[in-house]
Structures are given as structure tokens and as C-alpha cells.
Scaffold this motif. Sequence first.
Motif, mmCIF file in Angstrom:
data_model
loop_
_atom_site.group_PDB
_atom_site.id
_atom_site.type_symbol
_atom_site.label_atom_id
_atom_site.label_comp_id
_atom_site.label_asym_id
_atom_site.label_seq_id
_atom_site.Cartn_x
_atom_site.Cartn_y
_atom_site.Cartn_z
ATOM 1 N N PHE A 45 0.842 -1.191 0.000
ATOM 2 C CA PHE A 45 0.000 0.000 0.000
ATOM 3 C C PHE A 45 0.878 1.241 0.000
ATOM 4 O O PHE A 45 2.046 1.200 0.369
ATOM 5 N N ASP A 51 6.738 4.528 -3.689
ATOM 6 C CA ASP A 51 6.337 3.435 -4.569
ATOM 7 C C ASP A 51 6.846 2.106 -4.046
ATOM 8 O O ASP A 51 7.746 2.053 -3.208
ATOM 9 N N PHE A 64 1.569 -0.966 -8.284
ATOM 10 C CA PHE A 64 0.264 -0.312 -8.243
ATOM 11 C C PHE A 64 -0.331 -0.057 -9.615
ATOM 12 O O PHE A 64 -1.543 0.065 -9.746
ATOM 13 N N THR A 66 -0.520 2.536 -11.325
ATOM 14 C CA THR A 66 -0.988 3.903 -11.532
ATOM 15 C C THR A 66 0.071 4.866 -11.001
ATOM 16 O O THR A 66 0.823 4.515 -10.093
ATOM 17 N N PRO A 68 1.821 7.713 -8.804
ATOM 18 C CA PRO A 68 1.584 8.096 -7.412
ATOM 19 C C PRO A 68 0.837 9.425 -7.332
ATOM 20 O O PRO A 68 0.873 10.230 -8.260
ATOM 21 N N THR A 69 0.184 9.650 -6.204
ATOM 22 C CA THR A 69 -0.540 10.900 -5.985
ATOM 23 C C THR A 69 0.318 11.832 -5.136
ATOM 24 O O THR A 69 1.392 11.461 -4.686
ATOM 25 N N GLU A 78 -6.178 7.858 2.013
ATOM 26 C CA GLU A 78 -6.621 7.287 0.744
ATOM 27 C C GLU A 78 -5.431 6.577 0.112
ATOM 28 O O GLU A 78 -4.576 7.206 -0.493
ATOM 29 N N ASP A 80 -3.396 3.620 -2.244
ATOM 30 C CA ASP A 80 -3.388 2.655 -3.337
ATOM 31 C C ASP A 80 -3.013 1.327 -2.701
ATOM 32 O O ASP A 80 -2.088 1.259 -1.887
ATOM 33 N N ALA A 82 -2.338 -2.947 -3.607
ATOM 34 C CA ALA A 82 -2.148 -3.930 -4.678
ATOM 35 C C ALA A 82 -1.737 -5.266 -4.089
ATOM 36 O O ALA A 82 -0.922 -5.320 -3.167
#
Length: 150
Positions: A45, A51, A64, A66, A68-69, A78, A80, A82
Amino acid sequence: MLERTRDELQQLFDMNFTDGTKMRTIATALVGLIAPIDGGPAAGFRVGNGDLLVAGADGWTSVFGTPPTEAVFPRSIEADVAPLEFDNGCLLLATNGIAGPMTANDGVAMSLVEGLQAPVSEVEFDQLLSFPLEEEGDDRTAVGIWFSQK
């Protein structure tokens, strides 16, 4: 789990800073791994721009899938998430100062794929992550994990 971690961090600061000002100043990325020691399903996570990378023949890939935010912990939980399958390769939990150059620079990526084929000493690990990219001013924090098949 992330809610509990945030709540425990809040309690720690409440014991020391009753006005809550310190809690507002904390902003960090968070990358984690949940892996039962006796086998079974595992997951990674992240909150923010760190990452979780796996080594492959063509370099490093984020688990992930996607980008990163820019979210920060503990303000946001919130995450991510996987699922992970382990093999004999290296799994790297890394901040964006490591993950960014690894995914954007083939030379850095391949030298780390080669250098991290098997577990290395702390000194060797530090030397591998000291790649000279002047434009990368971000912090360089990473944890390498190698799994073996039983």
C-alpha cells in the motif's frame, strides 16, 4: 490499519502538544507491505508519492499500476493497494527520490536490477542508491526485501 496508525499518531501528539499544532505540520509519504511470515496473501500500500517496485528483466515496475498521488499522510489515508506475488527477486519500498529515477532513467534502473539480484550488505545497498543525479533533490529512502522459495 491506516486509520489506526493515524489515530495512534494523533494520540501521541495529543499527549505532548495539546493545541494540535505539531500534527498539522506532519506531511509524509507512506509505503508499506503486509506479508504473513507463514505465507498466504500479501499486499502493498501507499499514500502519496512513494512506490513499491519489483525488479524485472526490463527494469523496475510499480506494483500499483498507476502514477503516485501527491496525498500526504496523516492528512489522507486514501491509499493505493495492490496484491503481491513473491518470487526470488527484489522488492523495493522507496520514496520518490529513489523510485522516480529508477522508473525514468534506464541506466539507474538496470544498474539496480543487476546490483540487487541477491541480498547485499547495508554498505553495498547505500552505494547502489547513491546514483549521481543532480536534479533529484528529493530524499532517498528505500528498503529492499528478497524472498526465497521454500
